[in-house]
Design a protein around this motif. Sequence first.
Motif, mmCIF file in Angstrom:
data_model
loop_
_atom_site.group_PDB
_atom_site.id
_atom_site.type_symbol
_atom_site.label_atom_id
_atom_site.label_comp_id
_atom_site.label_asym_id
_atom_site.label_seq_id
_atom_site.Cartn_x
_atom_site.Cartn_y
_atom_site.Cartn_z
ATOM 1 N N ARG A 107 0.532 -1.488 0.325
ATOM 2 C CA ARG A 107 -0.117 0.139 0.039
ATOM 3 C C ARG A 107 1.389 1.249 -0.006
ATOM 4 O O ARG A 107 0.757 2.555 -0.837
ATOM 5 C CB ARG A 107 -0.763 0.131 1.084
ATOM 6 N N GLU A 111 -0.486 3.566 -3.389
ATOM 7 C CA GLU A 111 -1.084 4.772 -3.240
ATOM 8 C C GLU A 111 -0.472 5.724 -3.326
ATOM 9 O O GLU A 111 -1.706 6.357 -3.796
ATOM 10 C CB GLU A 111 -1.608 4.510 -1.684
ATOM 11 N N GLU A 115 -3.546 7.640 -5.741
ATOM 12 C CA GLU A 115 -3.918 8.990 -4.832
ATOM 13 C C GLU A 115 -4.448 9.954 -5.998
ATOM 14 O O GLU A 115 -5.239 10.635 -5.907
ATOM 15 C CB GLU A 115 -3.173 9.206 -3.507
ATOM 16 N N ARG A 126 -8.380 8.026 3.317
ATOM 17 C CA ARG A 126 -7.365 8.877 2.371
ATOM 18 C C ARG A 126 -7.209 9.588 2.899
ATOM 19 O O ARG A 126 -7.218 10.573 3.882
ATOM 20 C CB ARG A 126 -8.466 9.457 1.290
ATOM 21 N N ILE A 211 -4.429 -3.352 2.508
ATOM 22 C CA ILE A 211 -4.500 -2.753 1.403
ATOM 23 C C ILE A 211 -6.292 -2.595 1.070
ATOM 24 O O ILE A 211 -6.508 -2.354 -0.282
ATOM 25 C CB ILE A 211 -4.033 -3.747 0.025
ATOM 26 N N LEU A 214 -7.498 0.898 -0.194
ATOM 27 C CA LEU A 214 -7.133 1.677 -1.093
ATOM 28 C C LEU A 214 -8.027 0.397 -2.271
ATOM 29 O O LEU A 214 -8.696 1.322 -3.252
ATOM 30 C CB LEU A 214 -5.573 1.199 -0.843
ATOM 31 N N ASN A 217 -11.743 1.732 -3.296
ATOM 32 C CA ASN A 217 -11.739 3.110 -3.802
ATOM 33 C C ASN A 217 -11.461 3.415 -4.823
ATOM 34 O O ASN A 217 -11.751 4.162 -5.655
ATOM 35 C CB ASN A 217 -11.092 4.305 -2.520
ATOM 36 N N LEU A 218 -10.165 2.583 -5.827
ATOM 37 C CA LEU A 218 -10.182 2.578 -7.058
ATOM 38 C C LEU A 218 -10.799 1.736 -7.880
ATOM 39 O O LEU A 218 -11.727 2.313 -8.643
ATOM 40 C CB LEU A 218 -8.747 1.684 -6.724
#
Length: 266
Positions: A107, A111, A115, A126, A211, A214, A217-218
């Motif tokens: 991560r 990230e 991001e 985040r 992880i 993340l 969110n992706l």
Amino acid sequence: MLTRLAQSGPTTVWFGLWDKVCALRNLQAVFHAVWRNRGAPGVDGQTVQQFDQQGTSELARLGEELRTGSYRRQPARRVWIGKMGTTEKRPLGIPAVRDRTVEAALRNVLEPILERDFAECSYGFRPGRGCREAVGRVEEWMSQGYVWCVDADLKSYFDTIPHEGLMALVKQRVVDGRVLALVEQCLKAGVLETLKGWQPTERGTPQGAVISPLLANLYLNPLDQEMERRGWAMVRYADDLVVLCRSREAAETVLDYLREWTTGAG
């Protein structure tokens, strides 16, 4: 890498990341975070304190396994915990301490790359963002006359993300084969549950994995970007989202779109 990242464009594709994942300094830094969070042991029964007692040798061994390709992630230990305000329970996957450390190292590298692509309307898990900022943004929209609200919760979201679609999004920015293989290991290691034994994870990125936020969110980032492109006032926190509208008609249009999107997203 961070300097290059600051100078990179939105379509930059990253190749040589593996050495950064395996770097001892990276493993040491992320284990410190794992140690601060404590947490329960995984399937191997090793506690954070036990790992820490042999920390130097444990991290060196972990780094060597990653460099030589001999690292294999263990299945997560599945437990069921209550959902606040309901009698329902949700599954939680607890990785082993060494696997939490590897996921955190991964991560740490992914990230800052991902991001850069995330939309402004995303607030959950985040850096520098949280519930307070999300609520503040909702209040801003409401003060501007957006008083109709579409409130949506993506049921069992973390456990239903399709791996193929998720990996396709990762590959848009990362093409280092060893990094991609490690992401796949994290997704497909399976879970071990008392009485039921080992079960494969053919979909989803289990809650409890370092992880997972993340990657979750992706997977929702295309939705975030489309909502912003359409000019809709959305605020999303993980798998909960609200869209603020000026009229009932606008809210119904948004609701119809979200229903269509969730059906198509699989």
